[in-house]
Design a protein around this motif. Sequence first.
Motif, PDB file in Angstrom:
ATOM      1  N   PRO A   1       0.832  -1.209   0.000  1.00  0.00           N
ATOM      2  CA  PRO A   1       0.000   0.000   0.000  1.00  0.00           C
ATOM      3  C   PRO A   1       0.860   1.248   0.000  1.00  0.00           C
ATOM      4  O   PRO A   1       2.003   1.224   0.478  1.00  0.00           O
ATOM      5  CB  PRO A   1      -0.805  -0.128   1.301  1.00  0.00           C
ATOM      6  CG  PRO A   1       0.033  -1.009   2.185  1.00  0.00           C
ATOM      7  CD  PRO A   1       0.708  -1.964   1.264  1.00  0.00           C
ATOM      8  N   VAL A   2       0.321   2.333  -0.537  1.00  0.00           N
ATOM      9  CA  VAL A   2       1.047   3.606  -0.513  1.00  0.00           C
ATOM     10  C   VAL A   2       0.562   4.493   0.632  1.00  0.00           C
ATOM     11  O   VAL A   2       1.247   5.419   1.034  1.00  0.00           O
ATOM     12  CB  VAL A   2       0.916   4.359  -1.852  1.00  0.00           C
ATOM     13  CG1 VAL A   2       1.499   3.534  -2.984  1.00  0.00           C
ATOM     14  CG2 VAL A   2      -0.535   4.723  -2.146  1.00  0.00           C
ATOM     15  N   SER A   3      -0.618   4.219   1.161  1.00  0.00           N
ATOM     16  CA  SER A   3      -1.154   5.010   2.269  1.00  0.00           C
ATOM     17  C   SER A   3      -1.928   4.074   3.188  1.00  0.00           C
ATOM     18  O   SER A   3      -1.438   2.999   3.523  1.00  0.00           O
ATOM     19  CB  SER A   3      -2.035   6.149   1.734  1.00  0.00           C
ATOM     20  OG  SER A   3      -2.386   7.033   2.787  1.00  0.00           O
ATOM     21  N   THR A   4      -3.145   4.451   3.574  1.00  0.00           N
ATOM     22  CA  THR A   4      -3.974   3.603   4.425  1.00  0.00           C
ATOM     23  C   THR A   4      -5.158   3.067   3.635  1.00  0.00           C
ATOM     24  O   THR A   4      -5.835   3.816   2.926  1.00  0.00           O
ATOM     25  CB  THR A   4      -4.504   4.370   5.648  1.00  0.00           C
ATOM     26  OG1 THR A   4      -3.436   4.619   6.551  1.00  0.00           O
ATOM     27  CG2 THR A   4      -5.556   3.558   6.400  1.00  0.00           C
ATOM     28  N   LEU A   5      -5.407   1.776   3.787  1.00  0.00           N
ATOM     29  CA  LEU A   5      -6.595   1.144   3.227  1.00  0.00           C
ATOM     30  C   LEU A   5      -7.412   0.556   4.366  1.00  0.00           C
ATOM     31  O   LEU A   5      -6.855  -0.102   5.257  1.00  0.00           O
ATOM     32  CB  LEU A   5      -6.196   0.047   2.241  1.00  0.00           C
ATOM     33  CG  LEU A   5      -7.354  -0.703   1.581  1.00  0.00           C
ATOM     34  CD1 LEU A   5      -7.044  -0.989   0.122  1.00  0.00           C
ATOM     35  CD2 LEU A   5      -7.646  -2.027   2.312  1.00  0.00           C
ATOM     36  N   LEU A   6      -8.719   0.804   4.362  1.00  0.00           N
ATOM     37  CA  LEU A   6      -9.619   0.239   5.356  1.00  0.00           C
ATOM     38  C   LEU A   6     -10.394  -0.905   4.718  1.00  0.00           C
ATOM     39  O   LEU A   6     -11.156  -0.692   3.767  1.00  0.00           O
ATOM     40  CB  LEU A   6     -10.593   1.296   5.875  1.00  0.00           C
ATOM     41  CG  LEU A   6      -9.982   2.537   6.520  1.00  0.00           C
ATOM     42  CD1 LEU A   6     -11.083   3.514   6.931  1.00  0.00           C
ATOM     43  CD2 LEU A   6      -9.138   2.153   7.725  1.00  0.00           C
ATOM     44  N   ASP A   7     -10.191  -2.103   5.218  1.00  0.00           N
ATOM     45  CA  ASP A   7     -10.911  -3.279   4.736  1.00  0.00           C
ATOM     46  C   ASP A   7     -12.262  -3.315   5.431  1.00  0.00           C
ATOM     47  O   ASP A   7     -12.370  -3.686   6.601  1.00  0.00           O
ATOM     48  CB  ASP A   7     -10.089  -4.532   5.044  1.00  0.00           C
ATOM     49  CG  ASP A   7     -10.685  -5.800   4.456  1.00  0.00           C
ATOM     50  OD1 ASP A   7     -11.878  -5.793   4.086  1.00  0.00           O
ATOM     51  OD2 ASP A   7      -9.944  -6.797   4.362  1.00  0.00           O
ATOM     52  N   GLU A   8     -13.311  -2.917   4.707  1.00  0.00           N
ATOM     53  CA  GLU A   8     -14.621  -2.743   5.317  1.00  0.00           C
ATOM     54  C   GLU A   8     -15.177  -4.047   5.873  1.00  0.00           C
ATOM     55  O   GLU A   8     -15.880  -4.044   6.886  1.00  0.00           O
ATOM     56  CB  GLU A   8     -15.596  -2.157   4.287  1.00  0.00           C
ATOM     57  CG  GLU A   8     -17.024  -1.982   4.766  1.00  0.00           C
ATOM     58  CD  GLU A   8     -17.159  -0.991   5.914  1.00  0.00           C
ATOM     59  OE1 GLU A   8     -18.213  -1.003   6.573  1.00  0.00           O
ATOM     60  OE2 GLU A   8     -16.219  -0.206   6.157  1.00  0.00           O
ATOM     61  N   SER A   9     -14.875  -5.167   5.255  1.00  0.00           N
ATOM     62  CA  SER A   9     -15.444  -6.439   5.707  1.00  0.00           C
ATOM     63  C   SER A   9     -14.922  -6.851   7.070  1.00  0.00           C
ATOM     64  O   SER A   9     -15.669  -7.374   7.908  1.00  0.00           O
ATOM     65  CB  SER A   9     -15.146  -7.544   4.692  1.00  0.00           C
ATOM     66  OG  SER A   9     -15.852  -7.326   3.496  1.00  0.00           O
ATOM     67  N   TYR A  10     -13.635  -6.638   7.296  1.00  0.00           N
ATOM     68  CA  TYR A  10     -13.020  -7.091   8.538  1.00  0.00           C
ATOM     69  C   TYR A  10     -12.687  -5.947   9.497  1.00  0.00           C
ATOM     70  O   TYR A  10     -12.132  -6.186  10.570  1.00  0.00           O
ATOM     71  CB  TYR A  10     -11.746  -7.885   8.224  1.00  0.00           C
ATOM     72  CG  TYR A  10     -12.010  -9.079   7.339  1.00  0.00           C
ATOM     73  CD1 TYR A  10     -12.773 -10.151   7.787  1.00  0.00           C
ATOM     74  CD2 TYR A  10     -11.520  -9.113   6.034  1.00  0.00           C
ATOM     75  CE1 TYR A  10     -13.027 -11.242   6.972  1.00  0.00           C
ATOM     76  CE2 TYR A  10     -11.772 -10.203   5.204  1.00  0.00           C
ATOM     77  CZ  TYR A  10     -12.524 -11.260   5.679  1.00  0.00           C
ATOM     78  OH  TYR A  10     -12.783 -12.336   4.868  1.00  0.00           O
TER      79      TYR A  10
END
Length: 419
Positions: free
Chosen positions: A289-298
């Motif tokens: 990743p280059v920044s922040t990713l929010l995994d909505e499922s978990y």
Amino acid sequence: MRVIVLGAGVVGVTSAYYLAEAGHEVVLLDRQPGPALETSFANAGEISPGYASPWAAPGIPVKALRWLLMKHAPLILQPRCDMAMLWWVAAMLRNCTAERYALNKSRMVRLAEFSRDELVALRGRLGLEYDQRSLGTLQLFRTQKQLDASASDIAVLEQYGVAYELLDRDGCIRAEPGLSASRDRFMGGLRLPGDETGDCHVFTRLLAERLPGMGVDLQYGTNIEALEQDGDRVTGVRTDRGIVRGDAYVVALASHSPALLRPLGPRLPVYPVKGYSITLPVAEAARAPVSTLLDESYKIAITRLGDRIRVGGMAELAGFDRTLHPRREATLRHSLNDLFPGAAANEAPSNFWSGLRPMTPDSTPVVGATRVPNLFLNTGHGTLGWTMACGSGRLISALVGGETPPIDPDGLGLSRYDG
């Protein structure tokens, strides 16, 4: 004034900084041998004002039951006879209405947006480097249902003037090229370009190093035992090294704040909600990743911190138990490897960690005065301590000093609970 700040996490250290900047004589106390060694140590690293939303929301009670039954569960409830937990859960459920959600959201966004601006200004003044990036946050939706449900979140963002981008698969990959290896795992995403990332522990440590030069007395390794009171005022802090006295006192002890306050009367509705994280070195930058990713499922955040990847999330109600359960690490690794395969050096030690987030039932922190005239609170920030720290520190400094608050403090104090 001589101000005693209790707690050297990111909230306590920023409070001490702004109080010293305002000209006060400050003493900072903490039981740890240095700053940011508990909840601020290995959090997810996201600074996300746009995602400053209450956990208590319409539909959450039904969702929570489903989450509890998932293999990689974002919510874990440890069976225990804990009246504080039961009271907190009941209070949270009372906040799961559209009206209370809107009110709590407005309070949180007001503080979070102000805090980001304060962080940017402070970083510019001091030249701090803490693996920060200003590349936004991407909330990733694995299902069409999640993507469709984002309409309500977008309406809130528009209401508060928060910039956003609703992205399809290709748009998500443009924002996070590492997702190209998992394009069949998601449907789209919601990106907030104004969000930032950074290592909270590094930031707090660097800021704390500046404090002695501002006249702040750092007393690490000091166990805080009780507040002493005479009449309607606090007269000192009893520690294992003796009494520490001041004119005003700021409690920034996160989940440990309620126990300290209980003998004085104020009931502070803060409960420790356990979160987990792992930190792995980057194996292949193009896949990371280059920044922040929010995994909505978990409900997991995956953040790039320099040459590392921090994966954090989950909510476990287990009191003050900080046991590291292997199943939680498996959930964090699953989210990372499913979305960014090959990005991390999985054979390296993961630095598996847990921390206790100080959560209020309405998710809004408690920043302000109490009925004890010289006692102030800066606690209860939940998952947003890093996001809200600088704004909270700046606000509490103004309130302690009797200055005009930099933002409207309405609804942020303890009075919303005790009337």
